[in-house]
Scaffold this motif. Structure first.
Motif, short mmCIF file in Angstrom:
data_model
loop_
_atom_site.label_atom_id
_atom_site.label_comp_id
_atom_site.label_asym_id
_atom_site.label_seq_id
_atom_site.Cartn_x
_atom_site.Cartn_y
_atom_site.Cartn_z
N THR A 45 0.97 -1.23 0.11
CA THR A 45 -0.14 0.08 -0.07
C THR A 45 0.91 1.29 0.23
N ALA A 46 1.86 1.34 0.71
CA ALA A 46 2.96 2.47 0.86
C ALA A 46 3.39 2.50 -0.49
N ILE A 47 4.04 1.49 -1.14
CA ILE A 47 4.70 1.94 -2.45
C ILE A 47 3.78 2.32 -3.44
N TYR A 260 16.29 2.07 4.86
CA TYR A 260 15.06 1.87 5.93
C TYR A 260 13.56 2.17 5.51
N TYR A 261 13.39 1.81 4.39
CA TYR A 261 11.91 2.08 3.93
C TYR A 261 10.80 1.35 4.94
N ARG A 262 10.87 0.44 4.99
CA ARG A 262 10.04 -0.57 5.88
C ARG A 262 9.70 0.18 7.12
N GLN A 263 10.85 0.61 7.84
CA GLN A 263 10.77 1.15 9.13
C GLN A 263 10.39 2.63 9.22
N ASP A 264 10.79 3.27 8.07
CA ASP A 264 10.47 4.85 8.16
C ASP A 264 9.32 5.41 7.53
N CYS A 265 8.78 4.44 6.53
CA CYS A 265 7.81 5.04 5.70
C CYS A 265 6.29 3.83 5.54
N THR A 269 0.56 6.34 5.91
CA THR A 269 -0.42 7.45 6.49
C THR A 269 0.08 8.03 7.88
N THR A 270 0.92 7.18 8.55
CA THR A 270 1.38 7.55 9.98
C THR A 270 2.74 7.82 10.07
#
Length: 301
Positions: A45-47, A260-265, A269-270
């Motif tokens: 969803t983020a990507i 760190y995309y998984r951790q940071d992004c 939405t949050t």
């Protein structure tokens, strides 16, 4: 008259081909790294909510079967270009040559149809990868395997100016001494991993770095293959510095692949850094005059 028409047709064709070549050689890639695939739905969803189609680099964990990634790869395939990191550099020395070959066969055999680019070696000049001959045997096998299957290949180097432990492992010295002429001419992507935190906070002259790499790898697309920081207060600064880089080297495509995309992004939405990354990419697109149809996407990477 027919000769005139034929000449005009050839002229138009040549101009068209040259225009397409220039456009393709300047296309940009905006990438992120995911170091685990748990919570894959939120990652997808983020990507997918980024305005431009992303390239997602999946780190395939050590000693994990390829089947562990089938679901994640299938879900990501519909929303992004996928780069598969065959094995993180930290664990390369734990694998024998035979084990690395078997891993290559397993992963490319199962996931090859969905992974668009195979990172056949990661930070290959790092001292921690172990014996040089063993490293070369591993990456050469993976490269030849991918080429035989007509898969795109990427090789990631480790930029280590004045922060190497052994001068033989300095990036340019190691590449010139060890990478085969075949790879120098035919790798699809040559990427550079760099962490300022690990190298005296040096900010390299990237224009010079990539101009120099282009001389060695004249036919390869060039870019940043990993970047990031664990320093929370500097993450926004780093994202903006890397994703907004303006490099004029021929065949420079960007990349960046924030580790760190998984951790940071995620969830997008949050996590405020998702927005920081998104607007850094939009700024880069505007700065480089790259419109949506000029970004690297499935089929033309």
């Amino acid at each position: 008259m027919n000769n005139l028409k034929s000449s005009l047709f050839l002229l138009v064709l040549l101009v068209t081909v040259n225009s397409v070549t220039v456009c393709q050689s300047n296309r940009k890639m905006y990438g992120v790294t995911i170091d685990a695939v748990n919570n894959i739905n939120n990652i997808v969803t983020a990507i997918s909510n980024h305005r431009y189609r992303m390239t997602t680099r999946i780190v395939f964990d050590e000693w994990m079967p390829a089947t562990n990634y089938s679901v994640a790869v299938n879900k990501l395939d519909s929303v992004c270009v996928i780069m598969g990191e065959l094995l993180d550099s930290y664990y390369v020395n734990d694998y024998t040559v035979a084990q690395y070959k078997a891993r290559t066969d397993e992963y490319m055999g199962l996931l090859g149809g969905k992974v668009d680019i195979w990172e056949i070696g990661n930070e290959v000049n790092g001292e921690w990868l172990g014996n040089k001959d063993s490293v070369l045997a591993k990456i050469n096998y993976a490269y030849n395997k991918a080429r035989a299957l007509n898969y795109r290949t990427a090789l990631t180097l480790y930029y280590n100016k004045n922060c190497w432990e052994n001068p033989q492992n300095e990036m340019f010295r190691w590449v010139n001494a060890n990478i085969s002429n075949d790879m120098k001419q035919n790798l699809d992507y040559v990427l550079v991993s760099y962490y300022e935190d690990d190298c005296n906070n040096l900010q390299p002259n990237w224009q010079v770095v990539f101009d120099s790499l282009h001389v060695i790898f004249p036919n390869s697309n060039l870019g940043i293959g990993e970047c990031g920081t664990t320093n929370t207060v500097r993450k926004e600064e780093y994202i903006n510095r890397y994703y907004r880089m303006n490099i004029t080297t021929p065949r420079y495509i960007g990349g960046y692949f924030w580790w760190y995309y998984r951790q940071d992004c995620v969830p997008w939405t949050t996590k405020p850094l998702w927005g920081v990354l998104e607007y850094a990419i939009r700024a880069s697109v505007l700065m480089n005059d790259n419109y949506n149809n000029e970004l690297i996407r499935d089929g033309d990477y």
